[in-house]
Design a protein around this motif. Structure first.
Motif, PDB file in Angstrom:
ATOM      1  N   PHE A 136       0.995  -1.215  -0.130  1.00 33.44           N
ATOM      2  CA  PHE A 136      -0.011  -0.068   0.075  1.00 33.44           C
ATOM      3  C   PHE A 136       0.869   1.212   0.064  1.00 33.44           C
ATOM      4  O   PHE A 136       1.916   1.448   0.630  1.00 33.44           O
ATOM      5  CB  PHE A 136      -0.989   0.057   1.255  1.00 33.44           C
ATOM      6  CG  PHE A 136      -2.071  -0.907   1.152  1.00 33.44           C
ATOM      7  CD1 PHE A 136      -3.252  -0.375   0.836  1.00 33.44           C
ATOM      8  CD2 PHE A 136      -1.968  -2.299   1.784  1.00 33.44           C
ATOM      9  CE1 PHE A 136      -4.340  -1.337   0.651  1.00 33.44           C
ATOM     10  CE2 PHE A 136      -3.173  -2.984   1.657  1.00 33.44           C
ATOM     11  CZ  PHE A 136      -4.260  -2.610   0.771  1.00 33.44           C
ATOM     12  N   LYS A 137       0.345   2.130  -0.634  1.00 34.80           N
ATOM     13  CA  LYS A 137       0.792   3.480  -0.675  1.00 34.80           C
ATOM     14  C   LYS A 137       0.074   4.609  -0.079  1.00 34.80           C
ATOM     15  O   LYS A 137      -1.148   4.271  -0.235  1.00 34.80           O
ATOM     16  CB  LYS A 137       1.398   4.018  -2.140  1.00 34.80           C
ATOM     17  CG  LYS A 137       2.367   3.039  -2.850  1.00 34.80           C
ATOM     18  CD  LYS A 137       3.525   2.845  -2.355  1.00 34.80           C
ATOM     19  CE  LYS A 137       4.277   2.026  -3.253  1.00 34.80           C
ATOM     20  NZ  LYS A 137       5.724   1.739  -2.574  1.00 34.80           N
ATOM     21  N   VAL A 138       0.606   5.498   0.559  1.00 31.55           N
ATOM     22  CA  VAL A 138      -0.223   6.489   1.276  1.00 31.55           C
ATOM     23  C   VAL A 138      -0.454   7.721   0.269  1.00 31.55           C
ATOM     24  O   VAL A 138       0.614   8.515  -0.260  1.00 31.55           O
ATOM     25  CB  VAL A 138       0.139   6.985   2.641  1.00 31.55           C
ATOM     26  CG1 VAL A 138      -0.845   7.937   3.255  1.00 31.55           C
ATOM     27  CG2 VAL A 138       0.249   5.818   3.473  1.00 31.55           C
ATOM     28  N   ASN A 139      -1.651   8.031  -0.062  1.00 23.72           N
ATOM     29  CA  ASN A 139      -1.863   9.468  -1.033  1.00 23.72           C
ATOM     30  C   ASN A 139      -1.837  10.613  -0.188  1.00 23.72           C
ATOM     31  O   ASN A 139      -1.661  10.562   0.964  1.00 23.72           O
ATOM     32  CB  ASN A 139      -3.198   9.248  -1.829  1.00 23.72           C
ATOM     33  CG  ASN A 139      -4.427   9.290  -0.971  1.00 23.72           C
ATOM     34  OD1 ASN A 139      -4.605   9.817   0.043  1.00 23.72           O
ATOM     35  ND2 ASN A 139      -5.400   8.721  -1.878  1.00 23.72           N
ATOM     36  N   GLU A 140      -2.097  11.761  -0.879  1.00 27.91           N
ATOM     37  CA  GLU A 140      -1.931  12.901  -0.155  1.00 27.91           C
ATOM     38  C   GLU A 140      -3.001  13.186   0.738  1.00 27.91           C
ATOM     39  O   GLU A 140      -3.097  14.149   1.520  1.00 27.91           O
ATOM     40  CB  GLU A 140      -2.052  14.347  -1.223  1.00 27.91           C
ATOM     41  CG  GLU A 140      -3.259  14.296  -2.154  1.00 27.91           C
ATOM     42  CD  GLU A 140      -3.357  13.261  -3.092  1.00 27.91           C
ATOM     43  OE1 GLU A 140      -4.336  13.257  -4.069  1.00 27.91           O
ATOM     44  OE2 GLU A 140      -2.481  12.484  -3.387  1.00 27.91           O
ATOM     45  N   LEU A 141      -4.182  12.357   0.894  1.00 26.92           N
ATOM     46  CA  LEU A 141      -5.126  12.501   1.834  1.00 26.92           C
ATOM     47  C   LEU A 141      -5.154  11.581   2.661  1.00 26.92           C
ATOM     48  O   LEU A 141      -5.931  11.456   3.706  1.00 26.92           O
ATOM     49  CB  LEU A 141      -6.562  12.283   1.213  1.00 26.92           C
ATOM     50  CG  LEU A 141      -6.842  13.259  -0.179  1.00 26.92           C
ATOM     51  CD1 LEU A 141      -8.506  12.768  -0.748  1.00 26.92           C
ATOM     52  CD2 LEU A 141      -7.309  14.627   0.338  1.00 26.92           C
ATOM     53  N   GLY A 142      -3.959  11.154   2.840  1.00 24.99           N
ATOM     54  CA  GLY A 142      -3.952   9.961   3.908  1.00 24.99           C
ATOM     55  C   GLY A 142      -4.407   8.535   3.859  1.00 24.99           C
ATOM     56  O   GLY A 142      -4.481   7.699   4.475  1.00 24.99           O
ATOM     57  N   ILE A 143      -5.105   8.319   2.640  1.00 25.67           N
ATOM     58  CA  ILE A 143      -5.674   7.015   2.219  1.00 25.67           C
ATOM     59  C   ILE A 143      -4.695   6.310   1.660  1.00 25.67           C
ATOM     60  O   ILE A 143      -3.867   6.464   0.680  1.00 25.67           O
ATOM     61  CB  ILE A 143      -6.978   7.158   1.262  1.00 25.67           C
ATOM     62  CG1 ILE A 143      -7.877   8.530   1.859  1.00 25.67           C
ATOM     63  CG2 ILE A 143      -7.581   6.148   0.885  1.00 25.67           C
ATOM     64  CD1 ILE A 143      -8.956   8.986   0.948  1.00 25.67           C
ATOM     65  N   TRP A 144      -4.734   4.994   2.054  1.00 26.28           N
ATOM     66  CA  TRP A 144      -4.039   3.974   1.712  1.00 26.28           C
ATOM     67  C   TRP A 144      -4.743   3.243   0.142  1.00 26.28           C
ATOM     68  O   TRP A 144      -5.679   3.303   0.105  1.00 26.28           O
ATOM     69  CB  TRP A 144      -4.030   2.828   2.315  1.00 26.28           C
ATOM     70  CG  TRP A 144      -3.441   2.785   3.769  1.00 26.28           C
ATOM     71  CD1 TRP A 144      -2.967   3.955   4.304  1.00 26.28           C
ATOM     72  CD2 TRP A 144      -3.487   1.937   4.892  1.00 26.28           C
ATOM     73  NE1 TRP A 144      -2.587   3.799   5.542  1.00 26.28           N
ATOM     74  CE2 TRP A 144      -2.927   2.600   5.898  1.00 26.28           C
ATOM     75  CE3 TRP A 144      -3.736   0.533   4.906  1.00 26.28           C
ATOM     76  CZ2 TRP A 144      -2.646   1.832   7.201  1.00 26.28           C
ATOM     77  CZ3 TRP A 144      -3.415  -0.156   6.016  1.00 26.28           C
ATOM     78  CH2 TRP A 144      -2.871   0.370   7.185  1.00 26.28           C
ATOM     79  N   GLU A 145      -3.540   3.246  -0.766  1.00 27.24           N
ATOM     80  CA  GLU A 145      -3.987   2.522  -1.960  1.00 27.24           C
ATOM     81  C   GLU A 145      -2.995   1.743  -2.395  1.00 27.24           C
ATOM     82  O   GLU A 145      -1.980   1.534  -1.999  1.00 27.24           O
ATOM     83  CB  GLU A 145      -3.779   3.824  -3.142  1.00 27.24           C
ATOM     84  CG  GLU A 145      -4.500   5.199  -2.963  1.00 27.24           C
ATOM     85  CD  GLU A 145      -4.186   6.044  -4.070  1.00 27.24           C
ATOM     86  OE1 GLU A 145      -3.508   5.764  -5.090  1.00 27.24           O
ATOM     87  OE2 GLU A 145      -4.930   7.153  -4.097  1.00 27.24           O
ATOM     88  N   LEU A 146      -3.786   0.625  -3.200  1.00 30.23           N
ATOM     89  CA  LEU A 146      -3.054  -0.471  -3.688  1.00 30.23           C
ATOM     90  C   LEU A 146      -3.702  -0.752  -5.018  1.00 30.23           C
ATOM     91  O   LEU A 146      -4.959  -1.403  -5.138  1.00 30.23           O
ATOM     92  CB  LEU A 146      -3.265  -1.582  -2.744  1.00 30.23           C
ATOM     93  CG  LEU A 146      -2.660  -2.866  -3.279  1.00 30.23           C
ATOM     94  CD1 LEU A 146      -0.988  -2.913  -3.156  1.00 30.23           C
ATOM     95  CD2 LEU A 146      -2.921  -3.974  -2.081  1.00 30.23           C
ATOM     96  N   GLU A 147      -2.988  -1.092  -6.052  1.00 27.77           N
ATOM     97  CA  GLU A 147      -3.525  -1.523  -7.293  1.00 27.77           C
ATOM     98  C   GLU A 147      -3.098  -2.903  -7.299  1.00 27.77           C
ATOM     99  O   GLU A 147      -2.173  -3.633  -7.254  1.00 27.77           O
ATOM    100  CB  GLU A 147      -2.388  -0.908  -8.374  1.00 27.77           C
ATOM    101  CG  GLU A 147      -2.839  -1.342 -10.014  1.00 27.77           C
ATOM    102  CD  GLU A 147      -2.209  -0.857 -11.118  1.00 27.77           C
ATOM    103  OE1 GLU A 147      -2.439  -1.303 -12.154  1.00 27.77           O
ATOM    104  OE2 GLU A 147      -1.563   0.125 -10.842  1.00 27.77           O
TER     105      GLU A 147
END
Length: 714
Positions: A129-140
């Motif tokens: 997971f990466k953390v975006n600018e909003l603090g939300i975790w993202e995973l492709e």
């Protein structure tokens, strides 16, 4: 050789035959009696020998070892599979066919290694997971982007995450509902129809952020009476504030109506609260972390397998799976995919399956097992199952219900499921995906024992018995529901529900020595013991029922039921109800104690219904008012009932705080009440096991808050 030498040789031979041969025979018998033990370990290899030093790697590997062993050696005694502790990722469910079973003398046992805990997961661990600018975790997820893999549940650090929904708390309310019939069909409900839900501006504001690319994923969940409907959206008209869906026509006995409660889920704009997640159509998974969660050390698991164990016998053709035992094993992370059509109304959520599914099984037992984090029910003994036991097992965090017995259609002969024992289990916190699910469901099934279980924290019903509405013949007979603790049922979400619910002709069924409390419906209903349509020949005795919404007991309609020697206490609206008037004897209501501090004693058709009612005791701890269906006690007695009953203090030690032990038994002797052991119900055994059955204080407090808010609306 001389005679002396010959005599010596013969002597030695006799000694050998006398001493050595029996020892060899005993050793051979011991091998046959003890059978084979093979080993499974997380670091094992399914190509190995299955020894403790060279263990196998999976349940499927152990099953295949047994198959090969039987093929090469025949049945050579019992087989025990000892499984070392640790985590096992299941790539396929364990499927057992008739040849995978054992016999009474030579069972097959899948068992945890002593003092170790093996955990079998049907899920896939996600990382990166990466953390975006909003603090939300993202995973492709490449499997989702290119192969359309989707999942409807997600677990983060051992907890079920919340699929993005709106509103986050409470519900939207429907302004109007219109049904456009497409295919009439022949049933009472239209076979295929379009539904148009209209909203006022305030309610529709929750949906204005839905993007076009998310529309195919959006689902609604509408709650109505004892059911709920889940649908994908066909169209969202933002100009007219309308939502279009299609599916089966609304059942006329339980439609979605104006003012109905509804939530929408599974779209990006709803992802706005910690603990929520969403997987978009491009395969990007989003998660808003809870305080203290970090992607580098979080355990995130998406369920993959639809089932974890499948037992597939053929009872009708004399090929059951027999004498298999699972002991000390944990199963979790089992997926249930929402069908493209959503979920049509289904009482008790019988349309979904279970993590562990059995059919044609005899003596297939689960002892000291755990099933949790499921998208569906935990365990289901379907058609043709007999003489099996689930004991001292912990079923919790369930998308559906706990244990289901029988099927929604009746079977005769060997395909009729019977004689299943559910004993000393903890079955808690269910209905998390399908709220109409129940703790224990007994459909067309007979001669089962449900005893000493703790069943709590469900939205609909604790134990449901029978699957015939009315007086048509039913084969759900002689079921025994005794010494259970059933509590915190309802949560003000659904209506027309109870802790113990019965249907149809159930002669020989006994419901006794249960402790039932904290049962609360959204609107009508919320009973302790509920004999619904056609319930017949049922005995309910020696039960303690308290803190319900609309009564400790309610009979809709039925015949020749016996309600005796129970304590019904502190229902919030009515203490006991009955509804339909019929020409036959509906029930006997004898030797019961009713204690309350508000509301009516009786409500319904009490003056008209054919009942025998006497030797009961009534006591109002909140004053001197006694409302017997709008009449005083003296007026009520003129109908011929309660001629020997008493308005009298039963002398409980502290009833306001739910202590129903007697400080004196002199008073209750006047109505022939026989005290029963209030400490005998629920689970028993080690203190740790009994402690595990106690719901956390946070859940108890949350339940009380929901009840308070609900009662303030009444």
């Amino acid at each position: 050789m001389n005679h002396m030498k010959i005599s010596s040789a013969i002597g030695l031979l006799l000694v050998f035959l006398i001493y050595v041969t029996p020892m060899a025979y005993a050793t051979a018998n011991q091998v046959k009696e003890n059978g084979r033990t093979i080993y499974v370990a997380p670091n094992g290899d399914d190509k190995s020998e299955g020894t403790i030093d060279q263990p196998l790697a999976s349940l499927i590997g152990a099953r295949d070892w047994i198959r090969k062993h039987k093929k090469n050696n025949g049945a050579t005694g019992p087989v025990t599979i000892l499984i070392r502790g640790g985590e096992y990722e299941m790539l396929a469910p364990l499927e057992l066919n008739p040849g995978d079973g054992g016999s009474e003398e030579a069972p097959v046992v899948y068992k945890a290694y002593p003092n170790e805990k093996p955990v079998f997961s049907g899920g896939k661990k996600l990382s990166g997971f990466k953390v975006n600018e909003l603090g939300i975790w993202e995973l492709e997820l490449h499997e989702s982007r290119y192969y359309k893999w989707r999942f409807d549940q997600l677990y983060v650090n051992g907890k079920r995450a919340t699929l993005a929904r709106t509103p986050n708390e409470g519900f939207m309310h429907i302004g109007a509902v219109k049904q456009n019939d497409w295919i009439k069909g022949t049933g009472r409900a239209v076979e295929k129809a379009q539904h148009v839900f209209s909203f006022d501006e305030e309610n529709f504001s929750h949906l204005k952020g839905i993007a076009d690319e998310d529309l195919e994923n959006v689902r609604l969940r509408a709650y109505h009476k004892w059911n709920f409907t889940m649908r994908y959206l066909d169209k969202l008209d933002k100009d007219s504030a309308q939502v279009y869906t299609s599916g089966g026509g609304m059942p006329p006995w339980n439609p979605i109506k104006e003012g109905g409660r509804i939530v929408f889920e599974n779209f990006a704009a709803a992802l706005d609260e910690a603990g929520e997640w969403y997987l978009n159509s491009k395969g990007i998974l989003y998660y808003i972390p809870l305080p203290g969660e970090h992607p580098e050390n979080a355990e995130v698991i998406a369920p993959v397998l639809d089932n974890l164990v499948l037992v597939k016998g053929d009872a009708a053709n004399g090929k059951p799976v027999e004498h298999v035992r699972f002991e000390g094993l944990s199963f979790m992370h089992c997926h249930y995919a929402v069908p493209p059509s959503g979920a049509e109304p289904s009482q008790a959520a019988t349309m979904i399956n279970a993590a562990v599914m059995l059919e044609g099984a005899n003596h297939v037992d689960f002892v000291d097992c755990e099933i949790s984090k499921t998208g569906q029910h935990a365990l289901w003994y379907g058609k043709g199952c007999h003489n099996s036991t689930i004991e001292r097992s912990y079923l919790h965090d369930l998308g559906g219900g706990g244990i289901y017995l029988g099927e929604t259609r009746a079977h005769e002969g060997v395909n009729h499921t019977s004689h299943i024992k559910l004993h000393n289990n903890i079955i808690q916190t269910g209905g998390l995906e399908y709220p109409t699910a129940v703790g224990v469901w007994v459909g067309h099934s007979s001669d089962n024992e449900i005893s000493h279980n703790d069943i709590g924290d469900f939205y609909y019903t604790g134990i449901s018995v029978g699957w015939v509405w009315g007086y048509a013949e039913s084969n759900a007979k002689r079921n025994t529901i005794v010494y259970n603790h059933i509590h915190h049922i309802g949560w003000t979400l659904l209506s027309d529900m109870a802790a113990v619910y019965t249907l149809g002709k159930s002669e020989g069924t006994v419901i006794s020595n249960n402790i039932v409390h904290h049962v609360h419906a959204y609107s009508y209903g919320g009973w302790g013991l509920y004999t619904d349509e056609g319930s017949t020949g049922i005995v309910m005795e020696n039960n303690l029922v308290y803190s319900t919404k609309t009564g400790g007991f309610h009979q809709h309609y039925g015949e020749n039921n016996t309600i005796r020697n129970n304590i019904f206490a502190y229902a919030k609206m009515y203490q006991a109800q009955c509804t339909r008037v019929e020409e036959h004897r509906s029930f006997d209501f004898m030797n019961n104690i009713i204690v309350f501090d508000k509301g009516a004693v009786l409500q319904g058709a009490w003056e008209k219904i054919d009942i025998a009612m006497d030797n009961n005791m009534y006591w109002n701890t909140g004053g001197e008012k006694y409302d017997f269906n709008g009449k005083s006690f003296a007026e009520w007695q003129k109908f011929g009932h309660d001629q020997h009953s008493r308005i009298m203090n039963p002398r409980f030690k502290d009833p306001e705080n739910f202590n129903f032990e007697f400080s004196s038994k002199k008073t209750i002797r006047r109505i022939g009440f026989k005290p029963f052991d209030l400490d005998a119900s629920g689970v028993y055994g080690e203190e740790a096991w009994k402690e595990k059955a106690k719901l956390p204080e946070s859940i108890l407090a949350a339940f009380d808050r929901e009840v308070k808010v609900n009662m303030e609306k009444e």
